[in-house]
Design a protein around this motif. Structure first.
Motif, PDB file in Angstrom:
ATOM      1  N   ALA A   1       0.806  -1.097   0.122  1.00  0.00           N
ATOM      2  CA  ALA A   1       0.005   0.002  -0.037  1.00  0.00           C
ATOM      3  C   ALA A   1       0.944   1.169   0.043  1.00  0.00           C
ATOM      4  N   GLY A   2       2.240   1.108  -0.115  1.00  0.00           N
ATOM      5  CA  GLY A   2       3.027   2.445   0.018  1.00  0.00           C
ATOM      6  C   GLY A   2       3.972   2.662   1.058  1.00  0.00           C
ATOM      7  N   GLY A   3       3.897   1.818   2.196  1.00  0.00           N
ATOM      8  CA  GLY A   3       4.426   2.036   3.509  1.00  0.00           C
ATOM      9  C   GLY A   3       5.908   1.699   3.128  1.00  0.00           C
ATOM     10  N   ASN A   4       6.794   2.420   3.928  1.00  0.00           N
ATOM     11  CA  ASN A   4       8.056   2.120   3.800  1.00  0.00           C
ATOM     12  C   ASN A   4       8.548   1.120   4.896  1.00  0.00           C
ATOM     13  N   MET A   5       9.192  -0.266   4.511  1.00  0.00           N
ATOM     14  CA  MET A   5       9.391  -1.163   5.130  1.00  0.00           C
ATOM     15  C   MET A   5      10.935  -1.545   5.327  1.00  0.00           C
ATOM     16  N   THR A   6      11.606  -0.411   4.791  1.00  0.00           N
ATOM     17  CA  THR A   6      13.208  -0.637   4.763  1.00  0.00           C
ATOM     18  C   THR A   6      13.702  -0.175   6.070  1.00  0.00           C
ATOM     19  N   TYR A   7      14.574  -0.829   6.648  1.00  0.00           N
ATOM     20  CA  TYR A   7      15.156  -0.673   8.132  1.00  0.00           C
ATOM     21  C   TYR A   7      16.603  -0.466   7.871  1.00  0.00           C
ATOM     22  N   ASP A   8      17.473   0.325   8.703  1.00  0.00           N
ATOM     23  CA  ASP A   8      18.751   0.307   9.075  1.00  0.00           C
ATOM     24  C   ASP A   8      19.193  -1.116   9.718  1.00  0.00           C
ATOM     25  N   TRP A   9      18.523  -1.514  10.594  1.00  0.00           N
ATOM     26  CA  TRP A   9      18.760  -2.651  11.213  1.00  0.00           C
ATOM     27  C   TRP A   9      17.573  -3.416  12.005  1.00  0.00           C
ATOM     28  N   MET A  10      17.788  -4.763  12.290  1.00  0.00           N
ATOM     29  CA  MET A  10      16.819  -5.413  12.994  1.00  0.00           C
ATOM     30  C   MET A  10      17.417  -6.472  13.715  1.00  0.00           C
ATOM     31  N   ARG A  11      17.332  -6.580  15.095  1.00  0.00           N
ATOM     32  CA  ARG A  11      18.188  -7.467  15.962  1.00  0.00           C
ATOM     33  C   ARG A  11      16.829  -8.139  16.909  1.00  0.00           C
ATOM     34  N   TYR A  12      17.449  -9.364  17.309  1.00  0.00           N
ATOM     35  CA  TYR A  12      16.751  -9.990  18.476  1.00  0.00           C
ATOM     36  C   TYR A  12      17.630  -9.826  19.442  1.00  0.00           C
ATOM     37  N   LEU A  13      17.297  -9.514  20.972  1.00  0.00           N
ATOM     38  CA  LEU A  13      17.790  -9.405  22.071  1.00  0.00           C
ATOM     39  C   LEU A  13      17.167 -10.457  23.188  1.00  0.00           C
ATOM     40  N   VAL A  14      18.258 -11.021  23.546  1.00  0.00           N
ATOM     41  CA  VAL A  14      17.864 -12.114  24.401  1.00  0.00           C
ATOM     42  C   VAL A  14      17.768 -11.698  25.946  1.00  0.00           C
ATOM     43  N   THR A  15      16.820 -11.609  26.493  1.00  0.00           N
ATOM     44  CA  THR A  15      16.337 -11.114  27.888  1.00  0.00           C
ATOM     45  C   THR A  15      15.973 -12.128  28.856  1.00  0.00           C
ATOM     46  N   ARG A  16      16.415 -11.555  30.048  1.00  0.00           N
ATOM     47  CA  ARG A  16      16.244 -12.571  31.333  1.00  0.00           C
ATOM     48  C   ARG A  16      16.805 -13.771  31.366  1.00  0.00           C
ATOM     49  N   TYR A  17      18.054 -13.606  30.801  1.00  0.00           N
ATOM     50  CA  TYR A  17      19.011 -14.788  30.606  1.00  0.00           C
ATOM     51  C   TYR A  17      19.527 -15.412  31.691  1.00  0.00           C
ATOM     52  N   GLU A  18      19.459 -16.791  31.862  1.00  0.00           N
ATOM     53  CA  GLU A  18      20.393 -17.294  33.066  1.00  0.00           C
ATOM     54  C   GLU A  18      21.318 -18.346  32.379  1.00  0.00           C
ATOM     55  N   PRO A  19      22.487 -17.833  32.531  1.00  0.00           N
ATOM     56  CA  PRO A  19      23.680 -18.574  31.752  1.00  0.00           C
ATOM     57  C   PRO A  19      23.989 -19.986  32.345  1.00  0.00           C
ATOM     58  N   GLY A  20      23.388 -20.300  33.528  1.00  0.00           N
ATOM     59  CA  GLY A  20      23.488 -21.430  33.868  1.00  0.00           C
ATOM     60  C   GLY A  20      22.399 -22.605  33.963  1.00  0.00           C
ATOM     61  N   ASP A  21      21.492 -22.100  33.091  1.00  0.00           N
ATOM     62  CA  ASP A  21      20.082 -22.769  32.780  1.00  0.00           C
ATOM     63  C   ASP A  21      20.428 -23.514  31.317  1.00  0.00           C
ATOM     64  N   GLY A  22      20.612 -24.769  31.488  1.00  0.00           N
ATOM     65  CA  GLY A  22      21.199 -25.579  30.255  1.00  0.00           C
ATOM     66  C   GLY A  22      20.057 -25.373  28.893  1.00  0.00           C
ATOM     67  N   PRO A  23      18.544 -25.817  29.344  1.00  0.00           N
ATOM     68  CA  PRO A  23      17.698 -25.470  28.266  1.00  0.00           C
ATOM     69  C   PRO A  23      17.923 -23.992  27.514  1.00  0.00           C
ATOM     70  N   GLN A  24      17.823 -23.121  28.509  1.00  0.00           N
ATOM     71  CA  GLN A  24      18.156 -21.527  27.800  1.00  0.00           C
ATOM     72  C   GLN A  24      19.470 -21.448  27.057  1.00  0.00           C
ATOM     73  N   ASN A  25      20.336 -22.033  27.303  1.00  0.00           N
ATOM     74  CA  ASN A  25      21.386 -22.142  26.432  1.00  0.00           C
ATOM     75  C   ASN A  25      21.418 -22.774  25.365  1.00  0.00           C
ATOM     76  N   GLN A  26      20.428 -23.848  25.169  1.00  0.00           N
ATOM     77  CA  GLN A  26      20.248 -24.397  24.094  1.00  0.00           C
ATOM     78  C   GLN A  26      19.432 -23.754  23.108  1.00  0.00           C
ATOM     79  N   MET A  27      18.441 -22.848  23.769  1.00  0.00           N
ATOM     80  CA  MET A  27      17.679 -22.172  22.854  1.00  0.00           C
ATOM     81  C   MET A  27      18.351 -20.921  22.190  1.00  0.00           C
ATOM     82  N   VAL A  28      19.272 -20.308  23.150  1.00  0.00           N
ATOM     83  CA  VAL A  28      19.973 -19.213  22.657  1.00  0.00           C
ATOM     84  C   VAL A  28      21.137 -19.640  21.394  1.00  0.00           C
ATOM     85  N   GLY A  29      21.693 -20.873  21.354  1.00  0.00           N
ATOM     86  CA  GLY A  29      22.302 -21.590  20.396  1.00  0.00           C
ATOM     87  C   GLY A  29      21.364 -21.605  19.237  1.00  0.00           C
ATOM     88  N   PHE A  30      20.172 -22.162  19.529  1.00  0.00           N
ATOM     89  CA  PHE A  30      19.142 -22.460  18.349  1.00  0.00           C
ATOM     90  C   PHE A  30      18.935 -21.167  17.620  1.00  0.00           C
TER      91      PHE A  30
END
Length: 408
Positions: free
Chosen positions: A312-341
């Protein structure tokens, strides 16, 4: 009663608090009134009705880290009578306000060998960075991320405008504006993007206690945009809905280096309008399977809807897009797997640094503060420094993306 339901009085409430037949609208209304009264009492205890939030002063060591100079250099400036006159407390410790930090930046910038050393904001030809912080699912630390990013950029010398697009208005509350008390007669972005008689955006911009940081607060009025837009789409009158936030920002973009938009946790018309105005997108994600599954649905819906906006004419170009991992617990094995994934799938689109889960952040929130304004003495040294280092690293990485978008 013949149907076996409990009798109710004129107010619609049943004899017993848990009895069947109690009208949910009245129950919810009572709960809302009780909660509002308690929140007002809480605010009155923390901040008297006539008071506004103020920002603590920063030690000379903190200021030296922010400016990238030695503490001894700041002491010499003070002894030479150059720059602001800090507060001197017991033991000769020097404390600077946010305004004095800004004054130091301006003074040091005048003598800097390279432009932007102490005032890293826009120069001629640079476009204002409009960063949408967004996620479909609550609990991803979206508002916490937006608040800390806006405040850190202000402390680092940028001119920042924060916009609260979430009707829950948590970003506004963090900065001292309580919707049901301070925004009784409007004052949100809705007033500047409404279809009938919009006000200039400058009319709803309010100062904060952070030097260099202004805010457009939010409240439930923002939901009116979701109700108004379908009628306008049917009438096919006026400018497209997705251009309205960008048009409003164009009125003031010369006053700011960056705009941080805290989007609501749903992809409605106002979120799409924000994404159309954005130059960058930051998606917060908690590394748990259910959160990642929810993000998958969010990304698919976003792609479909923004594709329509682009057609419809909207501008959808971006300088950057990033994902930020939040509330991260480095000692949590499943979280580490998910971050690696996530890193294996999205590569460089995942920020290198993560926001660690910390009691310091949550405890500061109890008193409506961020980690940049709370006194570090309220926590054990290691707890505070671990959380602060995590946030500083994330925000510095984002600031690097902003600088790169400006060709630096």
């Amino acid at each position: 009663m013949m149907d076996g339901t409990a009798p109710t009085d004129a107010s619609g409430t049943a004899d017993g608090p848990q009895a069947r037949g109690e009208r949910i609208d009245l129950l919810v209304g009572r709960h809302a009134a009780l909660l509002s009264a308690q929140l007002q009492e809480h605010r009155a205890r923390l901040f008297p009705p006539t008071a506004r939030k103020t920002l603590r002063k920063f030690t000379s060591g903190e200021v030296a880290d922010l400016l990238g100079v030695k503490d001894a250099y700041l002491r010499k400036l003070h002894l030479d009578g150059r720059g602001p006159d800090p507060e001197v407390r017991s033991g000769g410790r020097r404390y600077y306000s946010a305004e004095e930090i800004r004054e130091l930046r301006e003074m040091l910038e005048d003598g800097a060998k390279a432009p932007g050393t102490y005032l890293p904001g826009r120069r001629a030809g640079d476009h204002c960075q409009v960063i949408c912080v967004i996620n479909f699912k609550g609990g991803s630390a979206k508002t916490t991320t937006a608040a800390h990013l806006a405040q850190k950029m202000a402390l680092d010398g940028y001119r920042v405008l924060a916009i609260d697009l979430d009707p829950q208005a948590s970003l506004s509350t963090l900065h001292g504006y309580q919707p049901e008390l301070d925004l009784m007669d409007g004052g949100t972005l809705y007033d500047a993007i409404r279809y009938d008689d919009p006000v200039p955006l400058s009319a709803v911009i309010r100062p904060t206690y952070f030097s260099g940081l202004d805010i457009v607060p939010g409240n439930l009025d923002l939901m009116d945009f979701e109700h108004d837009t379908p009628r306008m789409l049917m009438s096919q009158e006026g400018e497209p809905f997705f251009t309205r936030i960008g048009a409003a920002l164009a009125q003031v973009e010369g006053d700011y280096d960056a705009v941080i938009i805290d989007c609501p946790p749903q992809l409605g018309f106002i979120s799409m309008a924000a994404l159309s105005a954005a130059t960058a997108v930051l998606v917060t994600i908690h590394p748990q399977m259910l959160d990642v599954m929810s993000m998958c649905q969010f990304l698919r819906m976003t792609s479909d809807l923004l594709g329509i906006v682009a057609e419809a004419g909207g501008n959808m170009t971006y300088d950057w897009m990033r994902y930020l991992v939040t509330r991260y617990e480095p000692g949590d094995g499943p979280q580490n797997q998910m971050v690696g994934f996530m890193r294996s799938m999205f590569g460089d689109h995942v920020l290198n640094n993560t926001v660690l889960k910390s009691t310091a952040v949550s405890d500061a929130g109890i008193t409506k503060q961020t980690l940049y304004e709370v006194e570090r003495t309220q926590f054990t040294r290691s707890t505070y420094e671990r959380a602060r280092e995590s946030l500083d690293a994330v925000n510095s990485e984002i600031e690097g993306l902003v600088q790169a978008a400006w060709g630096r």
